[in-house]
Design an enzyme around this catalytic site. Structure first.
Site, PDB file in Angstrom:
ATOM      1  N   LYS A   1     -84.581 -14.906 -28.868  1.00  0.00           N
ATOM      2  CA  LYS A   1     -85.317 -14.603 -27.637  1.00  0.00           C
ATOM      3  C   LYS A   1     -86.329 -13.477 -27.887  1.00  0.00           C
ATOM      4  O   LYS A   1     -87.472 -13.538 -27.435  1.00  0.00           O
ATOM      5  CB  LYS A   1     -84.352 -14.222 -26.507  1.00  0.00           C
ATOM      6  CG  LYS A   1     -83.599 -15.429 -25.953  1.00  0.00           C
ATOM      7  CD  LYS A   1     -82.477 -15.034 -25.006  1.00  0.00           C
ATOM      8  CE  LYS A   1     -81.680 -16.276 -24.603  1.00  0.00           C
ATOM      9  NZ  LYS A   1     -80.514 -15.961 -23.757  1.00  0.00           N
TER      10      LYS A   1
ATOM     11  N   GLN B   1     -77.355 -10.808 -21.697  1.00  0.00           N
ATOM     12  CA  GLN B   1     -76.833 -11.948 -22.461  1.00  0.00           C
ATOM     13  C   GLN B   1     -75.359 -12.178 -22.108  1.00  0.00           C
ATOM     14  O   GLN B   1     -74.535 -11.278 -22.210  1.00  0.00           O
ATOM     15  CB  GLN B   1     -76.999 -11.684 -23.969  1.00  0.00           C
ATOM     16  CG  GLN B   1     -76.584 -12.846 -24.856  1.00  0.00           C
ATOM     17  CD  GLN B   1     -77.434 -14.098 -24.641  1.00  0.00           C
ATOM     18  OE1 GLN B   1     -78.657 -14.036 -24.544  1.00  0.00           O
ATOM     19  NE2 GLN B   1     -76.792 -15.248 -24.550  1.00  0.00           N
TER      20      GLN B   1
ATOM     21  N   ASP C   1     -83.443 -15.195 -15.654  1.00  0.00           N
ATOM     22  CA  ASP C   1     -82.528 -16.313 -15.889  1.00  0.00           C
ATOM     23  C   ASP C   1     -82.399 -17.206 -14.659  1.00  0.00           C
ATOM     24  O   ASP C   1     -81.887 -18.324 -14.759  1.00  0.00           O
ATOM     25  CB  ASP C   1     -81.135 -15.777 -16.262  1.00  0.00           C
ATOM     26  CG  ASP C   1     -80.964 -15.649 -17.767  1.00  0.00           C
ATOM     27  OD1 ASP C   1     -81.564 -16.461 -18.492  1.00  0.00           O
ATOM     28  OD2 ASP C   1     -80.220 -14.756 -18.203  1.00  0.00           O
TER      29      ASP C   1
END
Ligand code: NDP
Length: 283
Positions: A53, A97, A120
């Site tokens: 990422k 995460q 997200d």
């Protein structure tokens, strides 16, 4: 033999288009779009995801801020880290995460992320907006799947879509997005009794189960579009939820694993970060 929807190539195009937009944003507003990533602990898969990422963030010209907190961090320490990023005007997006180490309360941590920095698309406010059909940040994986479907050029209106899996991050938002595309949507899960028959009726199958090669050739209608979200680590390497070798001879379009939905998820994370930065300007 089905057409392969090449997630690697499509995600590369999305990132290259984004590069241009990110550069224009920087020229216009004289600042870099910034994504903050928090990783707690040393989960090897999470470490790889975060590394990829960050690499992709930098590729498109955004700034990445990475915070690596030790496995034994307290709830307070993790929440404080998120809180300071939430308050920082220079930060456009925050990604925690998952999964967090077991002793931490994941929801309490995520709840600190302001909805406008939720790259997200996991927060209740953003999921609620998606349900209502309002503009919002869409969870990266199902967002990426819609781009893959669009890339076929097919018209999905009125088609039967079956989503296998009902998780909050993939299955449920996927079903909502297919509904927005005017599909007739059925969601299957572990308690579904006649899954094979339902799947066999589908013009579009999205498999998000987490079981290697779960979707076999006898479950797929001739000419169906098959999207494989699954990532399963087996002794033979990464395997999807679809029995690719058999299903590819029946489907009209199919996504591979690896090189399918996975790279699209990262591209859509960057797209979401860009959209968050843009919305901040426009409020
Ligand atoms: P979850 O474990 O949260 O959800 C799995 C879903 O599959 C559940 O709804 C479960 O049903 C259903 N399921 C499990 N077993 C069966 C079965 N035998 N028959 C029918 N349904 C079943 O997983 P996620 O949604 O988070 O992820 C799904 C897969 O996608 C995983 O392989 C994951 O690694 C992958 N993934 C890939 C991403 C990418 O970028 N490509 C991103 C995110 C996930 P129930 O609700 O009844 O338990």
């Amino acid at each position: 033999m089905a057409n392969i929807i090449d997630g690697k190539a499509l995600s590369q195009k999305i990132k290259d288009d984004l590069k241009v937009k990110v550069d224009a944003f920087e020229q216009k507003y004289n600042r870099k779009i910034t994504l903050a990533v928090i990783l707690v602990g040393e989960n090897p898969a999470s470490q790889v995801y975060v590394k990829n990422k960050i690499k992709a963030t930098e590729y498109v010209g955004m700034k990445s801020l990475a915070f690596y907190l030790p496995e034994n961090s307290t709830q307070q320490e993790v929440e404080d880290a998120v809180r300071s990023l939430a308050a920082d005007d220079a930060v456009d997006g925050i990604l925690v995460q998952l999964p967090l180490p077991k002793h931490l309360n994941e929801n309490a941590v995520l709840d600190i992320i302001p909805a406008e920095k939720d790259v997200d698309g996991f927060l209740a406010e953003n999921v609620g907006k998606l349900t209502l059909g309002l503009p919002t940040t869409i969870a990266c994986t199902p967002f990426g799947v819609t781009k893959m479907l669009e890339s076929t050029g097919l018209n999905f209106s009125g088609k039967n879509a079956v989503v296998i899996g009902r998780s909050n991050i993939v299955g449920k938002p996927m079903a909502l997005l297919l509904l927005q595309m005017n599909c007739t949507v059925t969601v299957c899960h572990s308690k579904t009794t006649n899954l094979k028959e339902i799947c066999k009726q589908a013009d579009v199958v999205v498999a998000a189960i987490g079981r290697p090669k779960f979707v076999t050739a006898d479950m797929v209608k001739e000419g169906a579009v098959v999207i494989d979200v699954g990532i399963n680590r087996t002794e033979n390497g990464l395997v999807g939820d679809v029995d690719f070798d058999a299903v590819k001879d029946i489907a009209s379009y199919i996504t591979p694993v690896p090189g399918g939905v996975g790279p699209m998820t990262i591209a859509m994370l960057l797209e979401n970060t860009y959209l968050c930065a843009e919305r901040k300007i426009n409020v």
